[in-house]
Each structure stands twice: as structure tokens, then as C-alpha cells.
Design a protein around this motif. Structure first.
Motif, PDB file in Angstrom:
ATOM      1  N   ALA A  37       4.648   9.209  11.604  1.00 36.44           N
ATOM      2  CA  ALA A  37       3.681  10.213  11.151  1.00 36.44           C
ATOM      3  C   ALA A  37       2.503   9.541  10.454  1.00 36.44           C
ATOM      4  CB  ALA A  37       4.353  11.217  10.219  1.00 36.44           C
ATOM      5  N   VAL A  38       2.794   8.535   9.633  1.00 34.06           N
ATOM      6  CA  VAL A  38       1.732   7.803   8.933  1.00 34.06           C
ATOM      7  C   VAL A  38       0.808   7.123   9.932  1.00 34.06           C
ATOM      8  CG1 VAL A  38       1.269   5.809   7.433  1.00 34.06           C
ATOM      9  CG2 VAL A  38       2.964   7.529   6.755  1.00 34.06           C
ATOM     10  N   GLU A  39       1.366   6.516  10.977  1.00 34.90           N
ATOM     11  CA  GLU A  39       0.529   5.879  11.994  1.00 34.90           C
ATOM     12  C   GLU A  39      -0.453   6.879  12.607  1.00 34.90           C
ATOM     13  OE1 GLU A  39       3.560   2.365  13.589  1.00 34.90           O
ATOM     14  OE2 GLU A  39       3.413   4.238  14.721  1.00 34.90           O
ATOM     15  N   GLU A  40       0.022   8.073  12.901  1.00 40.24           N
ATOM     16  CA  GLU A  40      -0.859   9.102  13.474  1.00 40.24           C
ATOM     17  C   GLU A  40      -1.910   9.564  12.470  1.00 40.24           C
ATOM     18  OE1 GLU A  40      -0.669  13.634  15.234  1.00 40.24           O
ATOM     19  OE2 GLU A  40       1.030  12.308  15.631  1.00 40.24           O
ATOM     20  N   ILE A  41      -1.498   9.801  11.251  1.00 41.97           N
ATOM     21  CA  ILE A  41      -2.427  10.272  10.219  1.00 41.97           C
ATOM     22  C   ILE A  41      -3.491   9.217   9.933  1.00 41.97           C
ATOM     23  CG2 ILE A  41      -2.624  10.880   7.771  1.00 41.97           C
ATOM     24  CD1 ILE A  41       0.218  12.205   8.111  1.00 41.97           C
ATOM     25  N   GLU A  42      -3.076   7.951   9.787  1.00 38.79           N
ATOM     26  CA  GLU A  42      -4.043   6.900   9.494  1.00 38.79           C
ATOM     27  C   GLU A  42      -4.985   6.657  10.665  1.00 38.79           C
ATOM     28  OE1 GLU A  42      -1.963   4.241   5.998  1.00 38.79           O
ATOM     29  OE2 GLU A  42      -1.739   3.538   8.071  1.00 38.79           O
ATOM     30  N   ALA A  43      -4.548   6.910  11.885  1.00 37.79           N
ATOM     31  CA  ALA A  43      -5.437   6.783  13.042  1.00 37.79           C
ATOM     32  C   ALA A  43      -6.540   7.845  12.993  1.00 37.79           C
ATOM     33  CB  ALA A  43      -4.641   6.894  14.343  1.00 37.79           C
ATOM     34  N   MET A  44      -6.224   9.009  12.431  1.00 38.39           N
ATOM     35  CA  MET A  44      -7.211  10.091  12.309  1.00 38.39           C
ATOM     36  C   MET A  44      -8.094   9.927  11.074  1.00 38.39           C
ATOM     37  SD  MET A  44      -5.101  13.516  13.468  1.00 38.39           S
ATOM     38  CE  MET A  44      -3.796  13.321  12.265  1.00 38.39           C
ATOM     39  N   HIS A  45      -7.590   9.240  10.075  1.00 40.12           N
ATOM     40  CA  HIS A  45      -8.298   9.063   8.796  1.00 40.12           C
ATOM     41  C   HIS A  45      -8.329   7.573   8.486  1.00 40.12           C
ATOM     42  CE1 HIS A  45      -7.924  13.418   8.092  1.00 40.12           C
ATOM     43  NE2 HIS A  45      -6.701  13.276   8.566  1.00 40.12           N
ATOM     44  N   THR A  46      -9.271   6.873   9.089  1.00 44.60           N
ATOM     45  CA  THR A  46      -9.276   5.412   9.070  1.00 44.60           C
ATOM     46  C   THR A  46      -9.427   4.807   7.669  1.00 44.60           C
ATOM     47  OG1 THR A  46     -11.632   5.428   9.594  1.00 44.60           O
ATOM     48  CG2 THR A  46     -10.092   5.194  11.440  1.00 44.60           C
ATOM     49  N   LYS A  47      -9.985   5.538   6.715  1.00 42.72           N
ATOM     50  CA  LYS A  47     -10.146   4.992   5.366  1.00 42.72           C
ATOM     51  C   LYS A  47      -8.945   5.300   4.471  1.00 42.72           C
ATOM     52  CE  LYS A  47     -15.113   4.934   5.545  1.00 42.72           C
ATOM     53  NZ  LYS A  47     -16.371   5.284   4.943  1.00 42.72           N
ATOM     54  N   LEU A  48      -7.977   6.017   5.005  1.00 44.70           N
ATOM     55  CA  LEU A  48      -6.794   6.396   4.241  1.00 44.70           C
ATOM     56  C   LEU A  48      -5.749   5.284   4.313  1.00 44.70           C
ATOM     57  CD1 LEU A  48      -5.362   8.693   2.677  1.00 44.70           C
ATOM     58  CD2 LEU A  48      -4.495   9.488   4.879  1.00 44.70           C
ATOM     59  N   ASP A  49      -5.147   4.975   3.176  1.00 45.56           N
ATOM     60  CA  ASP A  49      -4.086   3.972   3.128  1.00 45.56           C
ATOM     61  C   ASP A  49      -2.837   4.625   2.548  1.00 45.56           C
ATOM     62  OD1 ASP A  49      -2.711   1.541   3.250  1.00 45.56           O
ATOM     63  OD2 ASP A  49      -3.395   0.951   1.251  1.00 45.56           O
ATOM     64  N   ILE A  50      -1.866   4.883   3.416  1.00 44.76           N
ATOM     65  CA  ILE A  50      -0.598   5.464   2.984  1.00 44.76           C
ATOM     66  C   ILE A  50       0.426   4.339   2.944  1.00 44.76           C
ATOM     67  CG2 ILE A  50       1.241   7.098   3.544  1.00 44.76           C
ATOM     68  CD1 ILE A  50      -0.883   8.773   5.045  1.00 44.76           C
ATOM     69  N   SER A  51       1.158   4.264   1.845  1.00 45.58           N
ATOM     70  CA  SER A  51       2.187   3.232   1.700  1.00 45.58           C
ATOM     71  C   SER A  51       3.477   3.888   1.192  1.00 45.58           C
ATOM     72  CB  SER A  51       1.725   2.170   0.705  1.00 45.58           C
ATOM     73  OG  SER A  51       1.654   2.729  -0.600  1.00 45.58           O
ATOM     74  N   ARG A  52       4.506   3.077   1.068  1.00 44.72           N
ATOM     75  CA  ARG A  52       5.762   3.594   0.499  1.00 44.72           C
ATOM     76  C   ARG A  52       5.511   4.160  -0.894  1.00 44.72           C
ATOM     77  NH1 ARG A  52       7.565  -1.296   3.042  1.00 44.72           N
ATOM     78  NH2 ARG A  52       9.165  -0.865   4.609  1.00 44.72           N
ATOM     79  N   ASN A  53       4.654   3.494  -1.647  1.00 44.43           N
ATOM     80  CA  ASN A  53       4.376   3.889  -3.024  1.00 44.43           C
ATOM     81  C   ASN A  53       3.565   5.181  -3.130  1.00 44.43           C
ATOM     82  OD1 ASN A  53       4.703   3.305  -5.817  1.00 44.43           O
ATOM     83  ND2 ASN A  53       2.557   2.702  -5.888  1.00 44.43           N
ATOM     84  N   THR A  54       2.871   5.555  -2.059  1.00 47.21           N
ATOM     85  CA  THR A  54       2.049   6.776  -2.098  1.00 47.21           C
ATOM     86  C   THR A  54       2.687   7.919  -1.315  1.00 47.21           C
ATOM     87  OG1 THR A  54       0.712   6.218  -0.161  1.00 47.21           O
ATOM     88  CG2 THR A  54      -0.055   5.389  -2.309  1.00 47.21           C
ATOM     89  N   THR A  55       3.958   7.738  -0.966  1.00 48.10           N
ATOM     90  CA  THR A  55       4.690   8.720  -0.155  1.00 48.10           C
ATOM     91  C   THR A  55       5.759   9.393  -0.991  1.00 48.10           C
ATOM     92  OG1 THR A  55       4.324   7.459   1.874  1.00 48.10           O
ATOM     93  CG2 THR A  55       6.204   8.967   1.868  1.00 48.10           C
ATOM     94  N   LEU A  56       5.977  10.688  -0.722  1.00 48.04           N
ATOM     95  CA  LEU A  56       7.097  11.418  -1.312  1.00 48.04           C
ATOM     96  C   LEU A  56       7.824  12.153  -0.200  1.00 48.04           C
ATOM     97  CD1 LEU A  56       8.763  12.532  -3.703  1.00 48.04           C
ATOM     98  CD2 LEU A  56       7.092  14.404  -3.846  1.00 48.04           C
TER      99      LEU A  56
END
Length: 187
Positions: free
Chosen positions: A130-149
Motif C-alpha cells: 500500500a505504501v508503494e502505491e501511495i508514495e508513487a502517487m505522492h512523490t514527496k511523501l515519505d512513509i516509514s515504519r516510524n510514521t505508520t500506525l
């Protein structure tokens, strides 16, 4: 009139406070299980009724929390072991017509894969895909384990997430109202 159920306004206010806490913690990705979590039933991946019937089982808590999160620019995904992703997407469209297109759904429908080096246990690969898809749509977004719930009713998925460095909250299906307090206590 006394009621054991929280008023809609009070629930909305508590959901907004929970989202404020998520922002304080720099959470930018919310991964939520479907069966026994977003909805108050377990479909066992074999729901025979209509999406409209299933939509009546969406917990009021999530009817407020998900839009509040999305409005605050927190990305949301449904991560489930159900293969009925089309049905789940239909439910999301019914409940969240203005937000459903932005909610990624990952289930056991064989429409996606995760080939990365991360854990494939529990819901980890679902979240990573899901993160791969979201980050592909929002290229400046950085999702990591630490920013996930992760929010899930299955303790084993919670344990796997925590062991992998992902924040996670167990939703007790019979006490789902405790979720908002649990979010406030996150560190």
C-alpha cells in the motif's frame, strides 16, 4: 435523554483529537484491518450479502476517524486477509464517497504483490505494498515504519508489526470505543 452511546458530536470531537495526536507523533499512514475492526462483523472473506448491507456494520468510530485522518493529510489503507476487496471498496464508496478513491485496499485478492526486502508476516507486506502505491502517487511523501500506525483486532498481526518496528494498536472488537484513548496514549 441519557444514552450509553456517545453522541455523534462527541465522537467526532474525540476522533479529531485522536488525529491531532497522530499528527503530533508524525504518523502519516494509517493501516486499518477490515473484518472485526472497521466493521463489527467477521465476514471470513465470504460475505454473501450486498455491500450496502455490509456498510451498515461500519463502526461509527471509523465513520469519523477515517475522514478526519484523510482531511489532515494522513494516508489511509485497508489491510485485510479477505479476498473480497471489490466488496470492501464498494463499502468504502458507500460510507466515504468523497474519500474512497484515496483509500488503498490490500487483501488476498491476488491483484498486488510485494517484492521488497521487508517482512512478509502478518499485515506487513499488505502495508508495504500500500505504501508503494501511495508514495508513487505522492512523490514527496515519505512513509516509514516510524510514521505508520496499524489498527487491527488480531493480536498476532499487532505483535508482528511491533516486532518489525511499526506502531500498532489492538482494537478489542467488544470495546472498540477504547481505540481513541489508546491513540491518545501512543508514544
Amino acid at each position: 435523554m441519557a444514552s450509553s452511546r456517545m453522541s455523534d458530536e462527541a465522537l467526532l470531537s474525540q476522533c479529531e483529537e485522536a488525529v491531532t495526536r497522530l499528527i503530533e507523533l508524525k504518523i502519516n499512514f494509517l493501516a486499518i484491518d477490515f473484518d472485526q475492526t472497521i466493521v463489527d462483523v467477521h465476514t471470513h472473506g465470504q460475505w454473501k450479502g450486498s455491500a450496502h448491507e455490509l456498510s451498515t456494520h461500519v463502526r461509527p468510530l471509523f465513520q469519523h476517524l477515517i475522514p478526519a485522518a484523510i482531511t489532515a493529510d494522513i494516508k489511509v489503507a485497508v489491510v485485510t486477509f479477505s479476498p473480497q476487496c471489490g466488496q470492501i471498496k464498494d463499502v468504502l464508496e458507500i460510507i466515504f464517497p468523497e474519500f474512497s478513491n484515496g483509500i488503498v485496499v490490500r487483501g488476498r485478492d491476488r491483484t498486488w504483490s510485494y517484492l521488497g526486502a521487508g517482512s512478509k508476516e502478518g499485515k506487513q507486506s499488505h502495508m508495504a505494498s500500500a505504501v508503494e502505491e501511495i508514495e508513487a502517487m505522492h512523490t514527496k511523501l515519505d512513509i516509514s515504519r516510524n510514521t505508520t500506525l496499524l489498527i487491527d483486532d488480531d493480536v498476532s498481526n499487532i505483535k508482528v508489526a511491533l516486532l518489525d518496528g511499526v506502531r500498532a494498536i489492538w482494537l478489542n472488537p467488544s470495546k472498540s470505543h477504547h481505540l481513541l484513548k489508546d491513540i491518545q496514549m501512543l508514544v
